[in-house]
Write a protein that holds these residues in place. Sequence first.
Motif, short mmCIF file in Angstrom:
data_model
loop_
_atom_site.label_atom_id
_atom_site.label_comp_id
_atom_site.label_asym_id
_atom_site.label_seq_id
_atom_site.Cartn_x
_atom_site.Cartn_y
_atom_site.Cartn_z
N ARG A 1 0.34 -1.38 -0.10
CA ARG A 1 0.32 -0.03 -0.12
C ARG A 1 0.64 1.11 0.29
NH1 ARG A 1 -4.55 -1.95 4.35
NH2 ARG A 1 -5.98 -2.54 3.03
N GLN A 2 2.20 1.64 0.68
CA GLN A 2 2.69 2.34 0.47
C GLN A 2 3.58 2.47 -0.97
OE1 GLN A 2 2.49 4.23 4.18
NE2 GLN A 2 3.89 5.62 2.42
N ILE A 3 3.87 1.54 -0.88
CA ILE A 3 3.95 1.68 -2.72
C ILE A 3 3.28 2.60 -3.53
CG2 ILE A 3 5.03 0.60 -4.33
CD1 ILE A 3 6.46 -1.24 -2.88
N ASP B 1 -10.74 7.07 -1.97
CA ASP B 1 -9.41 7.11 -1.82
C ASP B 1 -8.37 7.29 -0.91
OD1 ASP B 1 -8.09 7.41 -4.66
OD2 ASP B 1 -6.29 7.79 -3.04
N MET B 2 -7.23 5.94 -0.95
CA MET B 2 -6.28 6.60 0.05
C MET B 2 -5.17 7.01 0.18
SD MET B 2 -4.42 2.81 -0.27
CE MET B 2 -3.16 3.07 -1.45
N THR B 3 -4.77 7.88 -0.96
CA THR B 3 -3.61 8.58 -1.35
C THR B 3 -4.14 10.08 -0.61
OG1 THR B 3 -3.22 7.38 -3.06
CG2 THR B 3 -2.13 9.56 -2.76
N PRO B 4 -3.78 10.22 1.03
CA PRO B 4 -4.16 12.04 0.93
C PRO B 4 -3.81 12.92 0.12
CG PRO B 4 -2.82 11.24 2.79
CD PRO B 4 -2.16 10.53 1.10
N GLU B 5 -2.58 13.07 -1.19
CA GLU B 5 -2.85 14.03 -1.71
C GLU B 5 -3.68 14.30 -2.73
OE1 GLU B 5 1.54 12.95 0.26
OE2 GLU B 5 0.01 12.15 -0.81
N MET B 6 -4.08 12.84 -3.42
CA MET B 6 -5.11 12.73 -4.60
C MET B 6 -6.85 13.53 -3.78
SD MET B 6 -4.24 12.08 -6.94
CE MET B 6 -2.92 11.22 -8.02
N LEU B 7 -6.66 13.00 -2.45
CA LEU B 7 -8.34 13.10 -1.58
C LEU B 7 -8.35 15.26 -1.41
CD1 LEU B 7 -8.30 11.01 1.23
CD2 LEU B 7 -10.15 11.48 -0.96
N ALA B 8 -6.51 15.55 -1.57
CA ALA B 8 -6.73 17.02 -1.36
C ALA B 8 -7.04 17.73 -2.61
CB ALA B 8 -5.59 17.18 -0.34
N PHE C 1 -15.81 13.17 -1.06
CA PHE C 1 -14.62 12.17 -1.02
C PHE C 1 -14.16 11.96 0.62
CE2 PHE C 1 -14.76 15.02 -4.77
CZ PHE C 1 -14.23 13.72 -5.80
N VAL C 2 -13.70 10.39 0.32
CA VAL C 2 -13.89 9.69 1.92
C VAL C 2 -12.42 8.91 1.83
CG1 VAL C 2 -14.57 7.74 2.91
CG2 VAL C 2 -16.64 10.01 2.26
N ASP C 3 -11.74 9.45 2.67
CA ASP C 3 -9.96 8.32 2.80
C ASP C 3 -10.75 6.62 3.69
OD1 ASP C 3 -8.19 7.11 3.40
OD2 ASP C 3 -7.46 8.76 4.74
N GLY C 4 -9.96 6.82 2.74
CA GLY C 4 -9.89 4.56 3.23
C GLY C 4 -9.59 3.83 1.87
N TYR C 5 -9.24 2.41 2.56
CA TYR C 5 -8.82 1.27 1.71
C TYR C 5 -9.90 0.39 0.57
CZ TYR C 5 -5.06 1.64 4.47
OH TYR C 5 -4.42 2.15 4.99
N LEU C 6 -9.73 -0.14 -0.10
CA LEU C 6 -10.17 -0.67 -1.18
C LEU C 6 -11.46 -1.67 -0.29
CD1 LEU C 6 -9.57 0.54 -4.72
CD2 LEU C 6 -10.39 1.60 -2.82
N GLU C 7 -10.63 -2.42 0.79
CA GLU C 7 -10.92 -3.71 0.98
C GLU C 7 -11.50 -3.56 2.13
OE1 GLU C 7 -6.44 -3.64 -0.66
OE2 GLU C 7 -7.83 -2.57 0.49
N ASP D 1 -17.01 5.70 -6.57
CA ASP D 1 -15.69 5.53 -7.29
C ASP D 1 -15.26 5.39 -6.93
OD1 ASP D 1 -13.98 5.85 -8.94
OD2 ASP D 1 -13.77 8.24 -9.56
N LEU D 2 -14.53 3.43 -7.35
CA LEU D 2 -13.27 3.22 -5.85
C LEU D 2 -11.39 3.57 -6.65
CD1 LEU D 2 -14.14 -0.50 -5.91
CD2 LEU D 2 -15.01 0.80 -4.46
N GLY D 3 -11.21 4.25 -5.35
CA GLY D 3 -10.01 4.92 -6.02
C GLY D 3 -10.00 6.24 -6.85
N SER D 4 -10.58 6.88 -6.52
CA SER D 4 -11.40 8.97 -6.93
C SER D 4 -10.08 9.61 -7.82
CB SER D 4 -12.28 9.26 -6.06
OG SER D 4 -11.61 9.12 -4.97
N GLY D 5 -8.93 8.77 -7.38
CA GLY D 5 -7.99 10.30 -7.71
C GLY D 5 -8.11 11.56 -7.20
N GLY D 6 -8.24 11.59 -8.47
CA GLY D 6 -8.40 13.59 -8.44
C GLY D 6 -9.23 14.11 -8.65
N GLY D 7 -10.61 13.62 -8.79
CA GLY D 7 -12.48 13.11 -9.07
C GLY D 7 -12.88 13.40 -9.79
N ILE D 8 -12.10 13.31 -11.23
CA ILE D 8 -12.63 13.34 -12.80
C ILE D 8 -13.72 12.39 -13.33
CG2 ILE D 8 -11.06 11.78 -13.88
CD1 ILE D 8 -10.93 14.40 -15.92
N GLU D 9 -13.82 11.35 -12.74
CA GLU D 9 -14.63 10.34 -13.13
C GLU D 9 -15.79 10.74 -11.82
OE1 GLU D 9 -14.80 7.69 -15.38
OE2 GLU D 9 -12.30 7.85 -15.45
#
Length: 830
Positions: free
Chosen positions: A523-525, A609-616, A636-642, A583-591
């Motif tokens: 996950r960290q990678i 999404d789990m990436t703080p920078e993308m959520l921001a 937008f919610v911080d979370g793991y897809l699992e 949307d799973l893994g919403s990233g920058g939010g375009i979808e």
Amino acid sequence: MSEHRTVDAASVTGVPEPCDCDRERAAGLYRSDRRGYQLVLAPDKPCWVAVNRKGAELLADLAERGEAASNAWARDLAWRNGLSRAEAGQIVKGYAAETAPVWDAAQDGAYEGRGFYLRPTHLRELWLHINNRCNCACRHCLVSSGPDRDDGLPTDTVTGLIEDARDLGVVTFFFTGGEPMLRPDLPDLLRLVLEDRDAHAVVLTNGSLINAHFLEAVADLDRERLHLQVSLDGSTPRLNDALRAPRAFEHTTAGIRQAADAGIDTTVATVAVNANLHDLPAMARLLPQLGVCSWHLMWQHVRERGASEAVAPLEQLTRAVLELKQIAAESGVRIDNFETFKAIINGEPATKRDGTNACWDSLAIYADGGVYPSAAFVGIDDLRAGSVLEQPLREIWLESPVLEECRRRTAVSSRRADEDPFLLLHGGGDPEHAYFFGDRDAAAQDPYLPLYRAMMLDAADEVVAERIALMGAREDVPVVYHVMGQDGLGCPVDAGVENTGRHRIDFIHSNCVLMQDVVGHTRQIVRDFYGEAAVNTKCDVCCPVPADEGALDHIPDVNLERSYGCGSPVFAADVTEGETVVDLGSGGGIECFAAAKMVAASGRVIGIDMTPEMLALANDARPQVAANLGYDNVRFVDGYLESLPLRDDLADVVISNCVINLSPQKLKVFGEVLRVLKPGGRMVISDITAGADVPDHIKFNPRLKGECVGGALRRDELLHMLTKLGFADVRTISELPWREVDGVEFFADTVVATKPRPGHRPLPYVGIRRAGANACECGPSTEVPSAGGTVCCAPPECAPSAGDTEACDETTSGGSCCAGSDFDAPPGRV
């Protein structure tokens, strides 16, 4: 050997020895009746699968008769279950393909043992006994440390050894003793090690000297690369101090609390002996109060003072350890021994673990400068390989006859090797335990092997239970619940060796210190890769979203520039007004922002999404999108897809654009999708699939993992997984070439699946349609009633004959053969 040193190697209740009658051997396979499933293992590879009882019978038949078994089983399934011949053929074909790593006899040739294939190239870890003096005199100490012992080598000698070891490739330094914190130069030695940005330093300590002075001295060191393993052997002063020293409990627990408060990665280590076995549950409940969540169990050595301490009977030890796992989990404590065995039992299939890494890429240097194979062997004259005061470390490592003899040893030549189907999973266990329990016979067997097998089987039970909970148990047709390696716990073989053969070989690690969190590392990678991608556009993973003019004009340019994906599921999903979209893994939010326009003010969109920078990045754009649309319906919610932070039956549509391949546990992701979808709701994902098995050098490459290639499933794996979970109407609506990496083709597929209405349970391996597929070639298709009220789109004569199960490759939602012209996705809602 005295009576109390004898470890009973008899089987433990519920943990049968390899030769017990509940485990069958057929065509080189071992079968064990486990908790609600059958474990079938190919020990020579090794690889295992978890299947139902009918599946285990088919697997044994496949191993013995190959395709003849497939044809016979397809006929029998159709007759017994009221299935069409096409449905039965697809079940058998899908099952056979998924279990092939176990039953297929293809091998890389006979295995001769690790010394035949491996050559040492560089060291990776060094154990430094920097002293033998200790402020305790523990009853179970294997090197008899105490207050009157020596202080170790001078500082300049130790710093020279660190520099020499670094030149040989060492990246992990273990500081032990004695009590290493008695040396005033320890902070300086740690600082020297951590000057290398890739290095880690681990201090094995009794913790009593962790105080403000020490913490201030190491305050500037990288907390992610400095690790403490603190010994604590009882939950009360009475128990702990009886084993260690007066007031040891008081000082050690105070030190643990201070280290945890300072943010230093701290693990507690406990030696399980007869005197504290009953106390282990209380220890599990104590550790969270000390700020510790990681616990390491050590098995007693019968050396020096440790030989005088009563050894816990193996059956009692095994039962206590297995019961402890649940207690620890309820307390929020992770026992890293179980995590290690879970990573082994569910690691990369066909990885032969053969002995420890001692002498290959790991060495130990004693307080007098002597070099030994491992930390537990220091001071044993017969195993002394030389002295760094007389020879260079490199010369000792590569030329010592003692170390060369160690490297020649292999688990496959050990006693009872042919009787142990788990041999190449546990690798023969710990040679230190074998040596001391076996009266210093280098060919002896580790007496704790039954414990290791029990822990591995328990780890397998845990993995399979999770999957059965997601899929649901079934006995009507053969089904695979799990194949070794499917949960993303595999690791690259990253040893300091060159492998000149075709066998994938790895080492087990000394029980003194075990491994870190593999899933967390993966996950960290991904988090690091996409955290950077939120700031700086990564062109290698960009994919412009095709859309009609005006569909995206409400979205800020900065978000459009950081659109990463391999398709446009939000448009393929035909989202309509009033729907709820996730949307799973919403990233920058375009979808999400595109969906917000489609569902209008009466609908809602949730991005995970789990990436703080993308959520921001996404949240920064929300106000502008809301202003442009005239309403705000996106969150937008911080979370793991699992483990989605959403309630059941919430979504009409779940989408994902090139993200699920990044998850190390894909079945859990799809299980979560099924949970949050409303009955009749649809999943539409665009993702990368592979045309063949992904080799290690691609799978474990951090850049390729981030670029959605390393974590890709084969297309058939992905589609079979969805049917086994219970999705209906599983189909691809596009399959586009993506890229080729080292001869492996990758594709950008858009996949659609539906959550069935209550009362309908799709068959595994059937119900799949492919974009552009032409499954049968025996005439025009017609609609034919099929089992369960489904409809076959091929004539009855298209069903496979007794000698031809290959005539039909693809199926409709009913699980029957789909023939005729190329399939095109119908217009309107998917």
